[in-house]
Design a protein around this motif. Sequence first.
Motif, mmCIF file in Angstrom:
data_model
loop_
_atom_site.group_PDB
_atom_site.id
_atom_site.type_symbol
_atom_site.label_atom_id
_atom_site.label_comp_id
_atom_site.label_asym_id
_atom_site.label_seq_id
_atom_site.Cartn_x
_atom_site.Cartn_y
_atom_site.Cartn_z
ATOM 1 N N LEU A 63 0.824 -1.204 0.000
ATOM 2 C CA LEU A 63 0.000 0.000 0.000
ATOM 3 C C LEU A 63 0.857 1.252 0.000
ATOM 4 C CD1 LEU A 63 -2.774 -1.066 2.531
ATOM 5 C CD2 LEU A 63 -2.522 -1.621 0.102
ATOM 6 N N ILE A 64 0.273 2.328 -0.504
ATOM 7 C CA ILE A 64 1.030 3.578 -0.682
ATOM 8 C C ILE A 64 0.204 4.749 -0.167
ATOM 9 C CG2 ILE A 64 2.095 5.126 -2.368
ATOM 10 C CD1 ILE A 64 2.514 2.633 -4.145
ATOM 11 N N SER A 65 0.830 5.585 0.644
ATOM 12 C CA SER A 65 0.166 6.769 1.178
ATOM 13 C C SER A 65 0.248 7.908 0.171
ATOM 14 C CB SER A 65 0.825 7.189 2.496
ATOM 15 O OG SER A 65 2.151 7.642 2.259
ATOM 16 N N ASP A 66 -0.465 8.972 0.461
ATOM 17 C CA ASP A 66 -0.486 10.124 -0.448
ATOM 18 C C ASP A 66 0.891 10.754 -0.616
ATOM 19 O OD1 ASP A 66 -3.172 9.770 -0.801
ATOM 20 O OD2 ASP A 66 -3.775 11.291 0.654
ATOM 21 N N ASP A 67 1.748 10.601 0.391
ATOM 22 C CA ASP A 67 3.083 11.214 0.298
ATOM 23 C C ASP A 67 4.139 10.252 -0.240
ATOM 24 O OD1 ASP A 67 3.354 9.501 2.417
ATOM 25 O OD2 ASP A 67 3.897 11.027 3.896
ATOM 26 N N GLY A 68 3.710 9.074 -0.739
ATOM 27 C CA GLY A 68 4.650 8.159 -1.378
ATOM 28 C C GLY A 68 5.242 7.096 -0.487
ATOM 29 N N MET A 69 4.823 7.030 0.759
ATOM 30 C CA MET A 69 5.334 5.993 1.659
ATOM 31 C C MET A 69 4.678 4.658 1.330
ATOM 32 S SD MET A 69 7.339 5.195 4.196
ATOM 33 C CE MET A 69 7.732 6.664 5.169
ATOM 34 N N LEU A 70 5.509 3.649 1.047
ATOM 35 C CA LEU A 70 5.011 2.314 0.737
ATOM 36 C C LEU A 70 5.084 1.442 1.991
ATOM 37 C CD1 LEU A 70 5.702 0.122 -2.337
ATOM 38 C CD2 LEU A 70 6.226 -0.800 -0.066
ATOM 39 N N LYS A 71 4.016 0.655 2.214
ATOM 40 C CA LYS A 71 3.965 -0.190 3.403
ATOM 41 C C LYS A 71 3.397 -1.565 3.062
ATOM 42 C CE LYS A 71 3.521 3.703 6.583
ATOM 43 N NZ LYS A 71 3.043 4.129 7.914
ATOM 44 N N LEU A 72 4.025 -2.597 3.641
ATOM 45 C CA LEU A 72 3.507 -3.946 3.495
ATOM 46 C C LEU A 72 2.235 -4.085 4.311
ATOM 47 C CD1 LEU A 72 6.470 -4.238 2.542
ATOM 48 C CD2 LEU A 72 6.470 -6.518 3.587
ATOM 49 N N ALA A 73 1.248 -4.757 3.727
ATOM 50 C CA ALA A 73 -0.039 -4.923 4.401
ATOM 51 C C ALA A 73 -0.561 -6.324 4.166
ATOM 52 C CB ALA A 73 -1.037 -3.879 3.895
ATOM 53 N N ASP A 74 -1.696 -6.589 4.753
ATOM 54 C CA ASP A 74 -2.421 -7.854 4.628
ATOM 55 C C ASP A 74 -1.589 -9.025 5.131
ATOM 56 O OD1 ASP A 74 -4.252 -9.779 4.144
ATOM 57 O OD2 ASP A 74 -4.712 -9.168 2.109
ATOM 58 N N PHE A 75 -1.524 -9.143 6.445
ATOM 59 C CA PHE A 75 -0.743 -10.189 7.085
ATOM 60 C C PHE A 75 -1.608 -11.362 7.537
ATOM 61 C CE2 PHE A 75 2.164 -6.695 7.118
ATOM 62 C CZ PHE A 75 3.428 -7.248 7.170
ATOM 63 N N GLY A 76 -2.745 -11.546 6.905
ATOM 64 C CA GLY A 76 -3.647 -12.626 7.295
ATOM 65 C C GLY A 76 -3.097 -14.014 7.040
ATOM 66 N N GLN A 77 -2.127 -14.128 6.137
ATOM 67 C CA GLN A 77 -1.503 -15.422 5.883
ATOM 68 C C GLN A 77 -0.116 -15.527 6.513
ATOM 69 O OE1 GLN A 77 -1.668 -17.109 1.942
ATOM 70 N NE2 GLN A 77 -3.472 -15.920 1.407
ATOM 71 N N ALA A 78 0.303 -14.495 7.222
ATOM 72 C CA ALA A 78 1.656 -14.477 7.776
ATOM 73 C C ALA A 78 1.825 -15.530 8.863
ATOM 74 C CB ALA A 78 1.963 -13.094 8.342
#
Length: 482
Positions: A155-170
């Motif tokens: 996922l990416i925020s409006d300011d360009g920060m990218l973040k890993l998401a959706d850890f339901g299978q982690a």
Amino acid sequence: MEPSSAKSWSIHSRPDIIHKYEILERVGSGAYSDVYRARRLSDGVIVALKEIHDYQSAFREIEALQILQGSPNIVVLHEYFWREDEDAVLVLEFMRTDLATVIAEAKKRGSDGVESGRGLAVGELKRWMIQILSGLDACHRNMIVHRDLKPSNLLISDDGMLKLADFGQARILMGPDYVESNEISQPCEINSSDQVPSSQPSAVLPGTESSVREGNRTEEQEPISKEEYFRVLDELKAKNSANEFDKETCTYDGDTSCLATCTTSDLEDDPFKGSSYSYEMEGGVPADDGHGSLTSCVGTRWFRAPELLYGSTSYGLEIDLWSLGCIFAELLTLEPLFPGTADIDQMSRIFATLGNLTEESWPGCSELPDFQIISFNTIEKPIGLEACLTNCSSDEISIVKRLLCYNPANRATAMELLQDKYFTKEPLPVPLSELHVPSTKSGQDEDSPAGWYDYNESDSDMDEIGPMNVTTNATGYSIQFD
């Protein structure tokens, strides 16, 4: 997408939630969760409420996000609500778009005004890659394997920060003994402004409710013994699961994250599901049984490592590294590298590019559960990754090659790649402010099982495969594909 009537949404009947949040709209739906955009009443901050209908997915996502709290490239879990008789609701930071949209828009832009034959400038590409590597490095430092890395889960925020998401299978690749003390505390309260990682993983007990207050445990949250923790956990698992194995062995909910518009994952309906395409008469379903066992039936097909395709249940962090190689290749070319229409087709595409999987390329691969069951004709002249990565530099091709190795032990780690010379060469990675961030996620039916890509999946792998030879053996069948 028109939201459903508020009265039909179970989340609206939760007084503990509506007391703190104004639910604005449902913005995504998947097989096992729904996502809503909401406003926090205390300060007006827009958040995402992720209502998870599957016990295991909720438990794993909360546990992983608590451990990773404070990592800048991991989506923030503000708080969560979970009682024994209700679905878990995670309050996550709201992020408007994702890497899949970045790729789609770059493809639309084409090469006009950028570099010849490329849709993403090298400086942008490097910044996206560095952020992905940083997020994955945080996971792997904590022995967390994500198991469903793909562009739509970045996922990416409006300011360009990218973040890993959706850890339901982690999964956390440690047994119960990883706890340093004799006690496991109930979940600590989490504040989005806190940027200090927890000193050790916090175990999560369903049936409790967490709220945000300065990132400290409340006085009424008494620690429980390890034995009591696992006893309660076993009871809850028995109550919430009608099967002996984890639901995720047969179903996926890969894209219902905190994204503004979320999609469903690579839903598979093929005869190979559950038995890793073995067709053995005495075969069973691989299980995540709550005692550390893993399943090969995880992740989205296009990004699934070969060991998973061959039914391995003893894999490690390296499956994420294979997914990472597929993601980087797609960033470079704006096209998926191995867009298999079915699992067997996925394998054949990999082999056509990299050559057959053999003991020479991966010593010990013949011990994979399905290696003796499924075989392919010898690929005399694999096309190689260079043919797939046209207009890419030797450094870029090298990075992808270091990830897409058959032998998991040979795959470069995220930490190693962060130190690669590629990222210190001109052109340097651009600042976040210079990244092209789409204003919203691509317009697509959010309830579509095809997700971000047009998988064009058939109901059976057999529909996509040509001639094959089936022979019987001591355990069942052996299938050879031309």
